[in-house]
Scaffold this motif. Sequence first.
Motif, PDB file in Angstrom:
ATOM      1  N   ARG A  40      13.054  12.402  -8.816  1.00 11.09           N
ATOM      2  CA  ARG A  40      12.673  11.501  -9.906  1.00 11.09           C
ATOM      3  C   ARG A  40      11.298  10.902  -9.656  1.00 11.09           C
ATOM      4  O   ARG A  40      10.473  10.804 -10.557  1.00 11.09           O
ATOM      5  N   SER A  41      11.037  10.499  -8.371  1.00 12.88           N
ATOM      6  CA  SER A  41       9.738   9.925  -8.042  1.00 12.88           C
ATOM      7  C   SER A  41       8.628  10.947  -8.205  1.00 12.88           C
ATOM      8  O   SER A  41       7.520  10.620  -8.626  1.00 12.88           O
ATOM      9  N   PRO A  63       8.010   0.454 -10.158  1.00  7.81           N
ATOM     10  CA  PRO A  63       7.275  -0.750  -9.752  1.00  7.81           C
ATOM     11  C   PRO A  63       7.806  -1.359  -8.453  1.00  7.81           C
ATOM     12  O   PRO A  63       7.038  -1.845  -7.626  1.00  7.81           O
ATOM     13  N   GLU A  64       9.136  -1.325  -8.264  1.00  4.26           N
ATOM     14  CA  GLU A  64       9.716  -1.895  -7.041  1.00  4.26           C
ATOM     15  C   GLU A  64       9.309  -1.079  -5.821  1.00  4.26           C
ATOM     16  O   GLU A  64       9.023  -1.633  -4.752  1.00  4.26           O
ATOM     17  N   GLU A  65       9.288   0.256  -5.967  1.00  6.09           N
ATOM     18  CA  GLU A  65       8.853   1.109  -4.862  1.00  6.09           C
ATOM     19  C   GLU A  65       7.379   0.864  -4.533  1.00  6.09           C
ATOM     20  O   GLU A  65       6.986   0.844  -3.359  1.00  6.09           O
ATOM     21  N   GLN A  66       6.574   0.652  -5.570  1.00  8.50           N
ATOM     22  CA  GLN A  66       5.158   0.347  -5.354  1.00  8.50           C
ATOM     23  C   GLN A  66       4.992  -0.980  -4.626  1.00  8.50           C
ATOM     24  O   GLN A  66       4.173  -1.106  -3.713  1.00  8.50           O
ATOM     25  N   ARG A  67       5.793  -1.968  -5.053  1.00  8.97           N
ATOM     26  CA  ARG A  67       5.716  -3.290  -4.420  1.00  8.97           C
ATOM     27  C   ARG A  67       6.107  -3.201  -2.948  1.00  8.97           C
ATOM     28  O   ARG A  67       5.442  -3.773  -2.071  1.00  8.97           O
ATOM     29  N   GLN A  68       7.187  -2.459  -2.658  1.00  7.47           N
ATOM     30  CA  GLN A  68       7.646  -2.319  -1.282  1.00  7.47           C
ATOM     31  C   GLN A  68       6.598  -1.615  -0.410  1.00  7.47           C
ATOM     32  O   GLN A  68       6.366  -2.006   0.743  1.00  7.47           O
ATOM     33  N   ALA A  96       6.012  -9.605 -10.009  1.00  7.61           N
ATOM     34  CA  ALA A  96       7.016 -10.481 -10.632  1.00  7.61           C
ATOM     35  C   ALA A  96       6.698 -10.691 -12.108  1.00  7.61           C
ATOM     36  O   ALA A  96       7.594 -10.659 -12.969  1.00  7.61           O
ATOM     37  N   LEU A  97       5.420 -10.913 -12.428  1.00  7.27           N
ATOM     38  CA  LEU A  97       5.012 -11.071 -13.829  1.00  7.27           C
ATOM     39  C   LEU A  97       5.242  -9.787 -14.616  1.00  7.27           C
ATOM     40  O   LEU A  97       5.571  -9.830 -15.809  1.00  7.27           O
ATOM     41  N   ARG A  98       5.065  -8.664 -13.924  1.00  9.32           N
ATOM     42  CA  ARG A  98       5.291  -7.380 -14.586  1.00  9.32           C
ATOM     43  C   ARG A  98       6.742  -7.240 -15.015  1.00  9.32           C
ATOM     44  O   ARG A  98       7.036  -6.724 -16.104  1.00  9.32           O
ATOM     45  N   ARG A  99       7.675  -7.692 -14.153  1.00  6.47           N
ATOM     46  CA  ARG A  99       9.093  -7.633 -14.516  1.00  6.47           C
ATOM     47  C   ARG A  99       9.395  -8.526 -15.705  1.00  6.47           C
ATOM     48  O   ARG A  99      10.211  -8.190 -16.560  1.00  6.47           O
ATOM     49  N   LEU A 145      -4.028   0.691   1.056  1.00  7.33           N
ATOM     50  CA  LEU A 145      -3.459  -0.371   0.221  1.00  7.33           C
ATOM     51  C   LEU A 145      -4.200  -0.471  -1.111  1.00  7.33           C
ATOM     52  O   LEU A 145      -3.580  -0.628  -2.168  1.00  7.33           O
ATOM     53  N   SER A 146      -5.530  -0.379  -1.077  1.00 10.22           N
ATOM     54  CA  SER A 146      -6.306  -0.474  -2.316  1.00 10.22           C
ATOM     55  C   SER A 146      -5.939   0.660  -3.266  1.00 10.22           C
ATOM     56  O   SER A 146      -5.864   0.464  -4.490  1.00 10.22           O
ATOM     57  N   GLN A 147      -5.683   1.857  -2.713  1.00 14.96           N
ATOM     58  CA  GLN A 147      -5.290   2.991  -3.564  1.00 14.96           C
ATOM     59  C   GLN A 147      -3.955   2.732  -4.243  1.00 14.96           C
ATOM     60  O   GLN A 147      -3.758   3.060  -5.423  1.00 14.96           O
ATOM     61  N   GLU A 148      -3.014   2.129  -3.484  1.00 17.18           N
ATOM     62  CA  GLU A 148      -1.714   1.804  -4.067  1.00 17.18           C
ATOM     63  C   GLU A 148      -1.843   0.732  -5.148  1.00 17.18           C
ATOM     64  O   GLU A 148      -1.151   0.783  -6.175  1.00 17.18           O
ATOM     65  N   LEU A 149      -2.728  -0.238  -4.926  1.00 20.39           N
ATOM     66  CA  LEU A 149      -2.931  -1.301  -5.927  1.00 20.39           C
ATOM     67  C   LEU A 149      -3.597  -0.752  -7.174  1.00 20.39           C
ATOM     68  O   LEU A 149      -3.334  -1.227  -8.290  1.00 20.39           O
TER      69      LEU A 149
END
Length: 229
Positions: A5-6, A13-18, A106-109, A140-144
């Motif tokens: 699925r990924s 979004p949760e996986e990205q946050r983690q 959190a705002l995204r949720r 980290l910047s790439q993930e953001l």
Amino acid sequence: MQTIRSFVFGPTPEEQRQKCNALVRKNARKLDRDIQNLGLLESKTKTFILQSSKRAERNPSQAAQAQRETRTFAKEMVRIRRQKARLATSKAQLHSVQMQVNEAFALRRIEGSIKKSTGIMKDVNQLISLGQLTGTMRELSQELVKAGIIEEMVGDSLPEEDEFEEEEAETEVDKVLTEVLKGRLPAKATPEEVPSVPVREEPVEEEGEEEDQEEMLAQMRGRLEALKS
């Protein structure tokens, strides 16, 4: 199933946050180790200052050399403390980035969308310029960027210089010596007499001890440079 699925839809979004938080924690641990190593280096340098000062008092024939050596060690301590302060500031910035990233998710949720943050982008860009964190902060910047929290960054930040004016350096060296030697500030050698690395001007009785001091100074400088890169 989760992996498929990924792969098809991308991370949630949760996986990205983690993942972002994992990278922040990794960087924080790296800073903690470097700050601890600098603390040990500072303690050793203090010992060398005391040893050189005592040698100057104990052996008048070696006083001039020992005084120059004492000030050289004190200058190294100034650089170590500056680097420690820089890393402590970077750790605070990293903590700020983590808080802002979690707030953005959190705002995204709640709102279903996410706004790009120039504040996070600025902090991340400054942390990338820190040699210790360049690799993982770029990750980290790439993930953001993927999460839509910051714009894609282009160009490299110049690393901060660790140089300072001679007059300012001598003032800080005096403060270190006053602190370590409890107010017993040694006499200054003239600028022409102060070598970048302590050298022996004449044979001395405690040659082995002096060679050990010079070797340890070279090792300390190497460790400090390694921590800065």
